[in-house]
Enzyme design. Structure first.
Site, PDB file in Angstrom:
ATOM      1  CD  GLU A 217      64.482  65.306  28.221  1.00 60.03           C
ATOM      2  OE1 GLU A 217      63.930  64.381  27.610  1.00 60.03           O
ATOM      3  OE2 GLU A 217      65.392  65.118  29.076  1.00 60.03           O
ATOM      4  CD  GLU A 340      65.112  63.410  23.429  1.00 59.70           C
ATOM      5  OE1 GLU A 340      65.047  62.552  24.352  1.00 59.70           O
ATOM      6  OE2 GLU A 340      65.901  64.369  23.442  1.00 59.70           O
TER       7      GLU A 340
END
Length: 416
Positions: A217, A340
């Site tokens: 991320e 995710e």
């Protein structure tokens, strides 16, 4: 008689339209029963399903596929439902010398072959192994410690031997040196490229069942952390292209390996995707998206514990997510993996099951693989745990059953 014929024609037309995925807007409750099942020999017998391991019900494993002449759009359909080995190799503690000291530094047990076998036996077809390399990387030369690399390879090998697709990445590097700003771009790119050259070389002879994810991320640690700005979005894009170019230049299976790249913060916001430039002339690069939706239910510890599939305000974020994936990614031939996802336990099993069923229904329709974030946490913090690692047992069989039965159109039953 003419009325009957006309009626039959209408029915046939409806069936044909139903079978064509791109005709459906996810906001219009598509008839997912029309989508062909991926299951081989799925059973509706309760007794039979309880006596068979899930991996005997599910049709194929990673070893069953050929990867020649397929694109990323076709490849992602193989990955199905995945499981994240969360808060383990991606942990940031330990002594910096013993690899196991890092993977256990956030309270999780040492990874064993038995754990990987358990993950596969429950029916997961993909495992994502988040890895934070920083503590075992020389800050000057960027050389990765051989013992740490060997430990990662060991767990990758176990996973491949169980017939799983495997994803490895760089995970918490944005907490230290991976800073996606113009001022830091040169140094960040140099380290990212050098690390992936070493990782890619180590796994050069591993085939396409092993997927590289360049970053997790990527984001800045400031007031705009989760939204970014034009500059940081651009730099994340450049870093992704640098990663792809570095891996492709290594040869071996790296020239054809499927690669995952995230946009800024792996955002599920389609406005961020629109700005992302995928590599040219490379149809084996996949966009990685993280989607804990809706946020207040799925990820916000202080948020709501209620969720109802009959409430449009509860379902709208999931509806929008998959509609946007369809519109802005699939329709542009950009493959997508939801790397995710999940929803935390707040003593709300019925709401979680309903949320998981709705999410999986949408994902199944477009065959967008998703990977549950399992951090082995059940009582405090971000409680995403599904498999109790010390016991090698399923903590929430209702959630597992719902995911697999919705995806595979089956009637699998789990024992705890």
């Amino acid at each position: 008689m003419k009325k009957i014929v006309n009626l039959l024609v209408v029915v046939v037309l409806i069936i044909c339209l139903t079978a064509c995925g791109k005709q459906y807007d996810p906001n219009i409750d598509p008839d997912l029963n029309s989508v062909a099942s991926l299951t081989k020999g799925a059973t509706n017998s309760k007794e039979e399903s309880e006596s068979n391991p899930v991996y005997e019900i599910i049709g194929n494993r990673a070893t069953d596929y050929s990867f020649e002449n397929i694109t990323g759009i076709e490849f992602v359909k193989y990955l199905g439902i995945g499981w994240n080995l969360g808060n383990t190799l991606d942990a940031t503690g330990g002594n910096g010398k013993d690899p196991v000291s890092q993977e256990t530094s956030w309270g999780n047990p040492e990874v064993t072959r038995e754990l990987i076998k358990t993950v596969a036996s429950y029916g997961f077809t993909t495992i994502r192994i988040p890895v934070t390399w920083t503590n075992f990387t020389d800050s000057n030369t960027y050389k990765i410690d051989e013992a740490f690399l060997s430990r990662v390879k060991q767990i990758v090998d176990w996973s491949l031997e169980e017939g799983l697709f495997v994803i490895i990445n760089t995970h918490h590097e944005c907490d230290t040196w991976l800073i996606p700003t113009e001022a830091n771009y040169a140094d960040t790119s140099a380290q990212l490229v050098e690390m992936w050259k070493q990782i890619g070389t180590a796994f050069m002879d591993y085939d396409e069942r092993l997927i590289f994810e360049g970053m997790n991320e990527p984001r800045t640690k400031d007031e705009a952390e989760w939204v970014g700005n034009e500059e940081t979005h651009k730099i994340v894009n450049k870093l992704g292209l640098d990663f792809v170019e570095a891996v492709r230049g290594l040869g071996g299976y790296n020239s054809s390996r499927f690669l995952m790249v995230p946009c800024y913060a792996a955002s599920s916001d389609s406005n961020v995707w629109k700005k992302y430039k995928m590599p040219e002339n490379d149809n084996r690069v996949i966009l990685s998206v993280h989607a804990y939706v809706p946020y207040n239910f799925a990820l916000n510890v202080k948020g709501t514990s209620s969720w109802d599939s009959n409430n449009k305000w509860d379902t709208k974020d999931i509806d929008s997510l998959f509609l946007n994936i369809h519109t802005y990614l699939l329709n542009r031939d950009i493959p997508c993996i939801i790397g995710e996802m999940g929803c935390m336990s707040k003593n709300n099993i019925d709401a979680r099951v309903a949320n998981v069923k709705y999410f999986t229904t949408k994902a199944s329709f477009y065959k967008i693989p998703f990977i549950w974030w399992d951090n082995n946490s059940f009582t405090s913090g971000e409680t995403f745990g599904l498999i109790k690692r010390n016991e090698l047992k399923c903590a929430y069989p209702q959630i597992m059953e719902t995911m697999f039965n919705t995806w595979y159109k089956s009637d699998i039953k789990f024992n705890k």
